[in-house]
Design an enzyme around this catalytic site. Structure first.
Site, short mmCIF file in Angstrom:
data_model
loop_
_atom_site.label_atom_id
_atom_site.label_comp_id
_atom_site.label_asym_id
_atom_site.label_seq_id
_atom_site.Cartn_x
_atom_site.Cartn_y
_atom_site.Cartn_z
N THR A 1 0.82 -1.23 0.00
CA THR A 1 0.00 0.00 0.00
C THR A 1 0.84 1.27 0.00
O THR A 1 0.33 2.36 0.26
CB THR A 1 -0.93 0.04 1.24
OG1 THR A 1 -0.13 0.08 2.42
CG2 THR A 1 -1.86 -1.16 1.28
N TRP A 2 2.13 1.14 -0.29
CA TRP A 2 2.97 2.33 -0.32
C TRP A 2 2.45 3.29 -1.40
O TRP A 2 2.12 2.85 -2.50
CB TRP A 2 4.41 1.91 -0.63
CG TRP A 2 5.42 3.01 -0.48
CD1 TRP A 2 5.29 4.16 0.23
CD2 TRP A 2 6.72 3.04 -1.06
NE1 TRP A 2 6.44 4.90 0.15
CE2 TRP A 2 7.33 4.25 -0.64
CE3 TRP A 2 7.45 2.17 -1.87
CZ2 TRP A 2 8.63 4.61 -1.01
CZ3 TRP A 2 8.73 2.52 -2.24
CH2 TRP A 2 9.32 3.73 -1.82
N ASP B 1 -0.24 -5.16 3.34
CA ASP B 1 0.95 -4.60 3.99
C ASP B 1 0.86 -3.08 4.02
O ASP B 1 0.69 -2.44 2.97
CB ASP B 1 2.20 -5.02 3.22
CG ASP B 1 3.46 -4.42 3.82
OD1 ASP B 1 3.90 -4.93 4.87
OD2 ASP B 1 3.98 -3.43 3.27
N TYR C 1 3.49 5.40 5.51
CA TYR C 1 2.88 5.61 4.20
C TYR C 1 1.80 6.70 4.29
O TYR C 1 0.78 6.54 4.95
CB TYR C 1 2.27 4.30 3.66
CG TYR C 1 3.28 3.17 3.50
CD1 TYR C 1 4.65 3.41 3.49
CD2 TYR C 1 2.87 1.85 3.35
CE1 TYR C 1 5.57 2.38 3.34
CE2 TYR C 1 3.78 0.82 3.21
CZ TYR C 1 5.14 1.09 3.22
OH TYR C 1 6.05 0.07 3.09
N GLN D 1 11.07 -8.22 6.50
CA GLN D 1 10.60 -7.74 5.19
C GLN D 1 11.75 -6.99 4.51
O GLN D 1 12.24 -5.99 5.04
CB GLN D 1 9.39 -6.82 5.37
CG GLN D 1 8.76 -6.43 4.05
CD GLN D 1 7.52 -5.56 4.20
OE1 GLN D 1 7.53 -4.41 3.79
NE2 GLN D 1 6.47 -6.10 4.77
N TYR E 1 9.65 -7.33 -0.48
CA TYR E 1 8.98 -6.08 -0.91
C TYR E 1 9.54 -5.62 -2.26
O TYR E 1 10.60 -6.06 -2.68
CB TYR E 1 9.04 -5.01 0.18
CG TYR E 1 10.34 -4.26 0.43
CD1 TYR E 1 10.91 -3.40 -0.51
CD2 TYR E 1 10.96 -4.34 1.68
CE1 TYR E 1 12.04 -2.66 -0.25
CE2 TYR E 1 12.11 -3.61 1.96
CZ TYR E 1 12.65 -2.77 0.98
OH TYR E 1 13.79 -2.05 1.25
N1 LIG Z 1 9.58 -2.40 4.23
C1 LIG Z 1 9.98 -1.50 3.38
O1 LIG Z 1 10.93 -0.73 3.62
C2 LIG Z 1 9.29 -1.41 2.03
C3 LIG Z 1 9.88 -0.66 1.00
C4 LIG Z 1 9.21 -0.61 -0.22
C5 LIG Z 1 8.00 -1.27 -0.38
N2 LIG Z 1 7.43 -1.96 0.66
C6 LIG Z 1 6.13 -2.64 0.51
O2 LIG Z 1 6.15 -3.43 -0.67
C7 LIG Z 1 5.07 -3.06 -1.51
C8 LIG Z 1 5.38 -3.30 -2.96
O3 LIG Z 1 6.52 -2.59 -3.39
P1 LIG Z 1 6.46 -1.29 -4.33
O4 LIG Z 1 5.17 -0.59 -4.11
O5 LIG Z 1 7.71 -0.56 -4.07
O6 LIG Z 1 6.56 -1.78 -5.81
P2 LIG Z 1 6.30 -3.12 -6.69
O7 LIG Z 1 5.24 -3.95 -6.07
O8 LIG Z 1 7.62 -3.73 -6.95
O9 LIG Z 1 5.80 -2.47 -8.05
C9 LIG Z 1 4.64 -1.70 -8.14
C10 LIG Z 1 4.45 -1.27 -9.58
O10 LIG Z 1 4.19 -2.44 -10.37
C11 LIG Z 1 3.00 -2.23 -11.12
N3 LIG Z 1 2.28 -3.51 -11.21
C12 LIG Z 1 1.78 -4.26 -10.19
N4 LIG Z 1 1.25 -5.40 -10.66
C13 LIG Z 1 1.40 -5.36 -12.02
C14 LIG Z 1 1.03 -6.24 -13.07
N5 LIG Z 1 0.44 -7.41 -12.82
N6 LIG Z 1 1.32 -5.88 -14.33
C15 LIG Z 1 1.93 -4.71 -14.61
N7 LIG Z 1 2.31 -3.82 -13.66
C16 LIG Z 1 2.05 -4.16 -12.37
C17 LIG Z 1 2.19 -1.23 -10.35
O11 LIG Z 1 1.35 -0.56 -11.27
P3 LIG Z 1 -0.15 -0.08 -10.88
O12 LIG Z 1 0.02 0.65 -9.56
O13 LIG Z 1 -0.52 0.76 -12.03
O14 LIG Z 1 -1.02 -1.30 -10.73
C18 LIG Z 1 3.28 -0.33 -9.79
O15 LIG Z 1 3.69 0.62 -10.76
C19 LIG Z 1 4.83 -1.59 -1.13
O16 LIG Z 1 3.60 -1.10 -1.58
C20 LIG Z 1 4.97 -1.67 0.37
O17 LIG Z 1 3.78 -2.18 0.95
C21 LIG Z 1 8.08 -2.04 1.86
#
Ligand SMILES: NC(=O)c1ccc[n+]([C@@H]2O[C@H](COP(=O)([O-])OP(=O)(O)OC[C@H]3O[C@@H](n4cnc5c(N)ncnc54)[C@H](OP(=O)(O)O)[C@@H]3O)[C@@H](O)[C@H]2O)c1
Length: 266
Positions: free
Chosen positions: A8-9, A37, A42, A152, A180
């Site tokens: 949900t970032w 998550d 966020y 994570q 993540y």
């Molecule tokens: N603990 C930490 O420090 C930390 C750090 C970073 C992230 N996180 C967590 O991990 C989560 C995920 O990481 P993230 O948000 O950095 O990025 P990610 O999940 O690696 O990538 C998200 C991107 O991928 C696209 N996408 C998702 N599914 C897709 C599909 N099936 N086909 C094409 N494009 C797709 C999304 O587009 P759309 O939005 O257009 O669907 C978005 O642009 C975060 O939201 C957060 O909850 C934790």
């Protein structure tokens, strides 16, 4: 803990996007994507409010994860931060509460706060995030540190460093690794080599990237999607089987680590 969830970032940042964000999370829950998550960081609580709206009336269907800021992770601070998160999430409990990254507060204090919350039933389990091997070893050496349930970290096809020592260490201690940014914030999905591999396997790049992560023992993945079609696509990764041949091909294109490296974080 479910193996696949929704990140949900960057949710909760703009009021006009809220209905769409709530709807996408609800569509994921409808499909059985049970893990959500979030973090107090966020949108400074805004993402937790979006989640709270999305899970209204269906708390029992989801496995809820949130994270505490390092500067709030003192013994008392972690309890107070959790209360604020629970209020925004409109629930009385988290399934997993993580220290977002390592800060200056002694780990023993954070553990004490987590244990207080666990005993009170406000959290069912606790863990950490962005902890490298030495952080994990230090944590596990502190009384109560062995109760850590998850770490994570950044983990995806283009970033496999944790396979050298962190992932084996977590496995040995029964600590789940939550991957993540499984698509490297979307960049991985624009990789032409991944696209070629996926096309040959008859799946999408997202499905292949997730299926590969989910095939790793003790690993869960939390892709973020703001498009319901993407949520659907991601969930289909659970049905993708990777043959030995395909795994070998993946290792050739996205090689595993050949030595130790510093843990990367976003
Ligand atoms: N603990 C930490 O420090 C930390 C750090 C970073 C992230 N996180 C967590 O991990 C989560 C995920 O990481 P993230 O948000 O950095 O990025 P990610 O999940 O690696 O990538 C998200 C991107 O991928 C696209 N996408 C998702 N599914 C897709 C599909 N099936 N086909 C094409 N494009 C797709 C999304 O587009 P759309 O939005 O257009 O669907 C978005 O642009 C975060 O939201 C957060 O909850 C934790």
């Amino acid at each position: 803990m479910p193996a696949l969830g929704m990140g949900t970032w960057r949710m909760g940042e703009r009021a006009r996007d809220r209905p769409r964000e709530v709807a996408v999370l609800r569509s994921g829950i409808d499909l059985g994507m049970a893990l959500i998550d979030s973090a107090e960081m966020y949108a400074e609580g805004g993402a937790e409010e979006v989640v709270g709206e999305a899970i209204a009336g269906r708390r029992d269907e989801v496995f809820l994860v949130s994270k505490v800021y390092p500067h709030n992770a003192s013994r008392r601070g972690v309890v107070a931060a959790c209360r604020r998160s629970l209020k925004r999430l409109s629930t009385d409990r988290l399934d997993l509460y993580l220290l977002h990254w390592r800060g200056d507060v002694p780990l023993a204090e954070t553990i004490a706060g987590f244990e207080t919350l666990r005993e009170a039933g406000s959290i069912r389990a606790w863990g950490v995030s962005n902890f490298d091997r030495s952080d994990m070893e230090e944590l596990l050496g502190i009384p109560g540190g062995g109760h850590c349930s998850a770490n994570q970290v950044l983990y995806n096809l283009g970033c496999r460093g944790i396979e050298w020592d962190l992932l084996p260490l977590c496995r040995r201690h029964g600590i789940a690794v939550m991957a993540y940014s499984p698509f490297d914030e979307g960049r991985l999905l624009r990789n032409s080599k991944l696209r070629t591999l996926a096309e040959r396997a008859g799946v999408t790049s997202a499905q292949l990237a997730l299926a590969w992560l989910l095939a790793q023992e003790h690993v869960a993945a939390i892709p973020k999607a703001s498009d319901p079609a993407h949520v659907h696509d991601n969930l289909s990764a659970l049905d993708v089987h990777l043959s030995q041949g395909l795994r070998a091909e993946i290792d050739r294109v996205f090689p595993p680590p050949s030595g130790p490296s510093a843990l990367k974080m976003i």
